[in-house]
Design a protein around this motif. Structure first.
Motif, mmCIF file in Angstrom:
data_model
loop_
_atom_site.group_PDB
_atom_site.id
_atom_site.type_symbol
_atom_site.label_atom_id
_atom_site.label_comp_id
_atom_site.label_asym_id
_atom_site.label_seq_id
_atom_site.Cartn_x
_atom_site.Cartn_y
_atom_site.Cartn_z
ATOM 1 N N LEU A 106 0.833 -1.167 -0.065
ATOM 2 C CA LEU A 106 0.063 0.024 0.153
ATOM 3 C C LEU A 106 0.796 1.074 -0.053
ATOM 4 C CD1 LEU A 106 -3.268 0.857 0.867
ATOM 5 C CD2 LEU A 106 -2.050 1.609 2.802
ATOM 6 N N TYR A 108 0.244 5.635 -0.365
ATOM 7 C CA TYR A 108 -0.418 6.686 -0.856
ATOM 8 C C TYR A 108 0.643 7.900 -0.928
ATOM 9 C CZ TYR A 108 -4.694 4.323 -1.396
ATOM 10 O OH TYR A 108 -5.663 3.582 -1.953
ATOM 11 N N HIS A 135 -1.995 -1.880 9.861
ATOM 12 C CA HIS A 135 -2.932 -2.294 8.930
ATOM 13 C C HIS A 135 -3.712 -3.386 9.477
ATOM 14 C CE1 HIS A 135 -4.097 -5.158 5.603
ATOM 15 N NE2 HIS A 135 -5.008 -4.189 5.582
ATOM 16 N N ARG A 139 -7.722 -3.036 10.709
ATOM 17 C CA ARG A 139 -8.781 -3.726 9.850
ATOM 18 C C ARG A 139 -9.608 -4.648 10.987
ATOM 19 N NH1 ARG A 139 -9.298 -5.100 4.745
ATOM 20 N NH2 ARG A 139 -10.724 -6.698 4.702
ATOM 21 N N THR A 291 -14.583 7.213 6.021
ATOM 22 C CA THR A 291 -16.194 7.024 6.320
ATOM 23 C C THR A 291 -16.947 8.207 5.908
ATOM 24 O OG1 THR A 291 -15.354 5.994 8.170
ATOM 25 C CG2 THR A 291 -17.747 6.148 8.089
ATOM 26 N N THR A 294 -16.871 9.274 1.979
ATOM 27 C CA THR A 294 -17.289 8.173 1.155
ATOM 28 C C THR A 294 -18.719 8.131 0.932
ATOM 29 O OG1 THR A 294 -16.731 6.592 2.781
ATOM 30 C CG2 THR A 294 -15.111 6.921 1.173
ATOM 31 N N THR A 298 -21.607 9.128 -1.623
ATOM 32 C CA THR A 298 -22.458 7.969 -2.375
ATOM 33 C C THR A 298 -24.142 8.291 -1.906
ATOM 34 O OG1 THR A 298 -20.825 6.605 -1.697
ATOM 35 C CG2 THR A 298 -22.624 5.459 -2.748
ATOM 36 N N ARG A 364 -0.679 1.383 -5.119
ATOM 37 C CA ARG A 364 0.171 0.611 -4.649
ATOM 38 C C ARG A 364 1.491 0.875 -5.202
ATOM 39 N NH1 ARG A 364 -3.786 -0.338 -2.367
ATOM 40 N NH2 ARG A 364 -4.670 -2.208 -1.887
ATOM 41 N N PRO A 422 -15.701 -1.082 -6.228
ATOM 42 C CA PRO A 422 -16.121 0.271 -5.279
ATOM 43 C C PRO A 422 -15.457 0.210 -4.089
ATOM 44 C CG PRO A 422 -18.000 -1.056 -5.507
ATOM 45 C CD PRO A 422 -17.138 -1.653 -6.265
ATOM 46 N N GLY A 424 -12.476 -1.732 -3.492
ATOM 47 C CA GLY A 424 -10.920 -2.252 -3.632
ATOM 48 C C GLY A 424 -11.131 -3.722 -3.611
ATOM 49 N N ARG A 428 -6.689 -5.923 1.391
ATOM 50 C CA ARG A 428 -7.207 -4.604 1.756
ATOM 51 C C ARG A 428 -8.572 -4.165 1.383
ATOM 52 N NH1 ARG A 428 -3.438 -1.611 4.249
ATOM 53 N NH2 ARG A 428 -1.401 -2.441 4.284
ATOM 54 N N CYS A 430 -12.303 -2.921 1.489
ATOM 55 C CA CYS A 430 -12.864 -1.902 2.378
ATOM 56 C C CYS A 430 -13.394 -2.666 3.671
ATOM 57 C CB CYS A 430 -13.888 -1.238 1.742
ATOM 58 S SG CYS A 430 -14.704 0.069 3.023
ATOM 59 N N SER A 436 -21.236 0.365 4.948
ATOM 60 C CA SER A 436 -21.623 1.359 4.205
ATOM 61 C C SER A 436 -23.016 1.044 3.567
ATOM 62 C CB SER A 436 -20.537 1.683 3.210
ATOM 63 O OG SER A 436 -19.321 1.825 3.848
HETATM 64 C C1 HEM Z 1 -19.341 4.130 0.188
HETATM 65 C C2 HEM Z 1 -18.488 4.040 1.147
HETATM 66 C C3 HEM Z 1 -16.992 3.281 1.000
HETATM 67 C C4 HEM Z 1 -16.102 3.346 -0.085
HETATM 68 C C5 HEM Z 1 -16.600 3.530 -1.506
HETATM 69 C C6 HEM Z 1 -14.841 2.884 0.242
HETATM 70 C C7 HEM Z 1 -13.935 2.288 -0.534
HETATM 71 C C8 HEM Z 1 -12.796 1.826 -0.109
HETATM 72 C C9 HEM Z 1 -11.780 1.352 -0.939
HETATM 73 C C10 HEM Z 1 -11.581 1.399 -2.203
HETATM 74 C C11 HEM Z 1 -10.801 0.738 -0.093
HETATM 75 C C12 HEM Z 1 -9.500 0.230 -0.453
HETATM 76 C C13 HEM Z 1 -8.410 0.940 -0.388
HETATM 77 C C14 HEM Z 1 -6.947 0.544 -0.862
HETATM 78 O O1 HEM Z 1 -7.129 -0.804 -1.284
HETATM 79 O O2 HEM Z 1 -5.918 0.877 -0.942
HETATM 80 C C15 HEM Z 1 -11.135 0.965 1.135
HETATM 81 C C16 HEM Z 1 -10.501 0.480 2.388
HETATM 82 C C17 HEM Z 1 -10.600 0.658 3.778
HETATM 83 N N1 HEM Z 1 -12.062 1.283 4.176
HETATM 84 FE FE1 HEM Z 1 -13.783 2.003 3.078
HETATM 85 N N2 HEM Z 1 -15.064 2.694 1.757
HETATM 86 C C18 HEM Z 1 -16.057 3.107 2.112
HETATM 87 C C19 HEM Z 1 -16.664 3.444 3.594
HETATM 88 C C20 HEM Z 1 -16.037 2.915 4.539
HETATM 89 C C21 HEM Z 1 -16.335 2.933 6.095
HETATM 90 C C22 HEM Z 1 -17.753 3.712 6.340
HETATM 91 C C23 HEM Z 1 -15.268 2.441 6.863
HETATM 92 C C24 HEM Z 1 -15.429 2.227 8.300
HETATM 93 C C25 HEM Z 1 -16.298 1.850 8.974
HETATM 94 C C26 HEM Z 1 -14.409 2.262 5.842
HETATM 95 C C27 HEM Z 1 -13.037 1.788 6.364
HETATM 96 C C28 HEM Z 1 -11.991 1.367 5.505
HETATM 97 C C29 HEM Z 1 -11.047 0.827 5.849
HETATM 98 C C30 HEM Z 1 -10.374 0.375 7.376
HETATM 99 C C31 HEM Z 1 -10.250 0.322 4.942
HETATM 100 C C32 HEM Z 1 -8.763 -0.370 4.885
HETATM 101 C C33 HEM Z 1 -8.663 -1.752 4.986
HETATM 102 C C34 HEM Z 1 -7.256 -2.237 4.963
HETATM 103 O O3 HEM Z 1 -6.458 -1.573 4.378
HETATM 104 O O4 HEM Z 1 -7.283 -3.372 5.092
HETATM 105 N N3 HEM Z 1 -14.604 2.108 4.451
HETATM 106 N N4 HEM Z 1 -12.393 1.602 1.382
#
Ligand code: HEM
Length: 452
Positions: A106, A108, A135, A139, A291, A294, A298, A364, A422, A424, A428, A430, A436
Motif C-alpha cells: 500500500l 499513498y 494495518h 482492519r 467514512t 465516502t 454516495t 500501490r 468500489p 477495492g 485490503r 474495504c 456502508s
Molecule cells: C461508500 C463508502 C466507501 C467506499 C466506496 C470505500 C472504499 C474503499 C476502498 C476502495 C478501499 C481500498 C483502499 C485500498 O485498497 O487502497 C477501502 C479501504 C478501507 N475502508 Fe472503505 N470505503 C467506504 C466506506 C468505509 C467505511 C464506512 C469505513 C469504516 C467503518 C471504511 C473503512 C475502511 C478501512 C479500514 C479500509 C482499509 C482496509 C485495509 O487496508 O485492510 N470504509 N475503502
C-alpha cells in the motif's frame, strides 16, 4: 577573457546537463524489459496539472480516457514527482490487489500520507506506516466494531435511530446542501459510533472541518490564510484537538467505560507500541475521513439519481411498502431479515457505487519488477488502478453511463468480482463495506417510508 571563456564553458555544461536531465526524464529506462507506453510530461511536475483538472461528469476523467485511447489500458505517466503506471485492465488490477506484500505494498502519495499521520513513529522509534502491524490492527478493530456480526446484533437499531434524527433536521434544497448535510450527518453518526461524540457539546460545525480538509488535500500546499490548503490544515488541527480532548476526558474518567472503538484503542495502548498519544488521534481522524466523505458522497449521488429516475423510486417504494405490509406494526424498526430481503434496494446501491466511483484510484507501490501485457513495471514505481475505467467500460456494462439498477438482477457478487471494485479488493478490501451498504439502505428506507 579567461573569465569569459570559463563562464561560457559553465553555461554550456549547465545547458548540456539540463538537456540530459530532460531527455532522461522523458525516456526513463527499465533494465529488465520495456516500460508501458505513455509520457512522463514536464520535468519534475510530470502530468500532475492535467491529472488534477476536476471533472464534472460521471464519465472516466478525460486525463485517463484520452491516454487509454492513445496507449491502451496500461500506460505510464508521472504524478507529483513520482513515476506511475495507470491501469484500467480489470484482470491486471485484480491480480495486483491479490499481491499485497508479495509484489506490491500500500502506498499513498507522501503529502497525503503526512497529512493523515501515516509517517508517524512508534514509541520505540520505528516508523508507523500503513504497511505493517497497524494495518492488521485497524482492519480487525473496524471489523470488530462495524463488521456484519455487530451490525446484525447491535448496530442496526442504533443506526436507524440516528437516521431518523438526522433526517428530521435535514433542510436540504440543492445538491450542495444535500452533500453538506449528509457530510455533517455522517460526521455526527461516525464520530458517535467511534468515540461517543455528542454534536450538541461543540458549538462549531465539525463536519465542515472535515470537508475543508478533504477539499484542500489535493490543493497547492501553500499554508497561507485564505487558501484551500490553509483551511485544510486548520480543519485537520481542530479535528485532532477534538479527538485529543475526548481521549483526555476518557483517561480522567476511566469508570465511564463504554466499550466503544476508542475505549478499545485506549485499552490496547497498554500493550501495542505503535499506539501512541501521537498516532491514536491520527488513526481516528483517518477513519472519520474514510467514512464520512465516502458515504456522504454516495448518498448524495443516490438521491440525485433517484430524483432523476422516478420509475426506480416507484419500484423501490413497492419493495419497502411490502415490508411494512408484512409487519404487525408498521411503525416498528426494521429487522435484520427485512434488511436482507431488500434485493432491489441493493441493486440501486450497487448501481450508485458503480457510477459514483468514490475512490478515484487505488494506489500501490511495486516492491518487485512486475510483468504486464508484455511490459515491465519497475520496482519502486507507483501503480494506480482506476475503478472508474473498469466500472464504465462499455464492453462490460451496456450503456455504462445510464443508471439502470436492473442490470444487477440475479448477478452474484463473485460473478462480477473483477469488474466491480468500489470497495477495492484482496487483503485490503474495504473493512467498512457492509457498514456502508447498511447505512445507504437505511437512508433509503427512512426516506421512502417516512417522507414524500
Ligand atoms: C461508500 C463508502 C466507501 C467506499 C466506496 C470505500 C472504499 C474503499 C476502498 C476502495 C478501499 C481500498 C483502499 C485500498 O485498497 O487502497 C477501502 C479501504 C478501507 N475502508 Fe472503505 N470505503 C467506504 C466506506 C468505509 C467505511 C464506512 C469505513 C469504516 C467503518 C471504511 C473503512 C475502511 C478501512 C479500514 C479500509 C482499509 C482496509 C485495509 O487496508 O485492510 N470504509 N475503502
Amino acid at each position: 577573457m579567461i573569465l569569459g571563456y570559463f563562464g561560457g564553458c559553465f553555461i554550456a555544461l549547465v545547458t548540456i546537463a539540463i538537456f540530459h536531465f530532460i531527455r532522461k526524464w522523458r525516456n526513463p529506462t527499465c533494465i529488465n524489459g520495456r516500460l508501458p507506453p505513455g509520457s512522463m510530461g514536464l520535468p519534475l511536475i510530470g502530468e500532475t496539472i492535467q491529472f488534477l483538472i476536476p471533472s464534472k461528469s460521471m464519465d472516466v476523467p478525460s486525463f485517463i480516457s484520452k491516454r487509454i485511447k492513445k496507449y491502451g489500458p496500461v500506460f505510464r505517466t508521472s504524478l507529483v514527482g513520482r513515476p506511475v503506471v495507470v491501469s484500467s485492465d480489470p484482470d491486471f488490477n485484480h491480480y495486483i490487489l491479490q499481491q499485497e506484500g508479495r509484489l506490491v505494498e500500500l502506498w499513498y502519495m507522501d503529502s497525503f500520507a503526512k497529512l493523515c499521520g501515516q509517517m508517524d513513529t512508534a514509541a520505540d522509534g520505528s516508523p508507523i506506516t500503513a504497511f505493517g502491524l497497524i494495518h492488521k490492527y485497524i482492519r480487525n478493530l473496524i471489523l470488530n466494531h462495524f463488521g456484519p456480526e455487530v451490525l446484525k446484533e447491535k448496530l442496526l437499531p442504533e443506526l436507524e435511530e440516528l437516521w431518523v434524527q438526522a433526517l428530521r433536521n435535514w433542510k436540504a434544497c440543492d445538491f450542495v446542501e444535500v452533500k453538506q448535510s449528509t457530510s455533517a450527518m455522517m460526521f455526527d453518526l461516525t464520530a458517535k459510533a467511534l468515540f461517543g461524540y455528542e454534536p450538541d457539546k461543540s458549538g462549531e460545525d465539525t463536519g465542515k472541518n472535515l470537508t475543508n480538509f478533504v477539499d484542500g488535500v489535493m490543493s497547492v500546499p501553500l499554508n497561507v490564510p485564505g487558501t484551500a490548503f490553509h483551511r485544510c490544515m486548520q480543519g485537520q488541527k481542530k479535528l485532532l484537538k477534538l479527538v485529543n480532548d475526548v481521549i483526555q476526558e476518557r483517561r480522567a474518567h476511566p469508570e465511564k467505560h463504554r466499550g466503544d472503538f476508542l475505549d478499545q484503542i485506549l485499552d490496547d495502548m497498554k500493550h501495542q507500541t505503535f499506539l501512541t498519544d501521537n498516532s491514536v488521534p491520527f488513526i481516528t481522524f483517518g477513519l472519520l475521513l474514510g467514512t464520512v466523505e465516502t458515504v456522504s458522497s454516495t448518498i448524495t449521488l443516490t438521491i440525485k439519481l433517484l430524483i432523476e429516475h422516478p420509475f426506480v423510486v416507484e419500484e423501490l417504494m413497492r419493495e419497502h411498502e411490502e415490508i411494512l405490509n408484512r409487519r404487525e406494526n408498521r411503525e416498528a424498526r426494521i429487522t435484520w431479515d427485512e434488511y436482507k430481503s431488500l434485493t432491489f434496494t441493493m441493486q440501486v446501491i450497487q448501481e450508485s457505487l458503480r457510477l459514483g466511483n468514490i475512490a478515484p484510484g487505488i494506489l500501490r507501490r511495486a516492491i518487485r519488477d512486475i510483468e504486464v501485457n508484455g511490459y515491465t513495471i519497475p520496482k519502486g514505481w507507483t501503480i494506480f488502478a482506476v475503478p472508474a475505467a473498469i466500472h464504465l467500460n462499455p464492453e462490460t456494462y451496456e450503456d455504462p453511463l445510464s443508471f439502470n439498477p436492473w442490470r444487477w438482477k440475479g448477478l452474484e457478487f463473485s460473478a462480477t468480482q473483477k469488474n466491480f471494485v468500489p470497495f477495492g479488493g484482496g487483503a485490503r478490501q474495504c473493512a467498512g463495506a457492509e457498514f456502508s451498504k447498511l447505512l445507504l439502505a437505511l437512508c433509503i428506507h427512512e426516506m421512502l417510508t417516512k417522507y414524500r
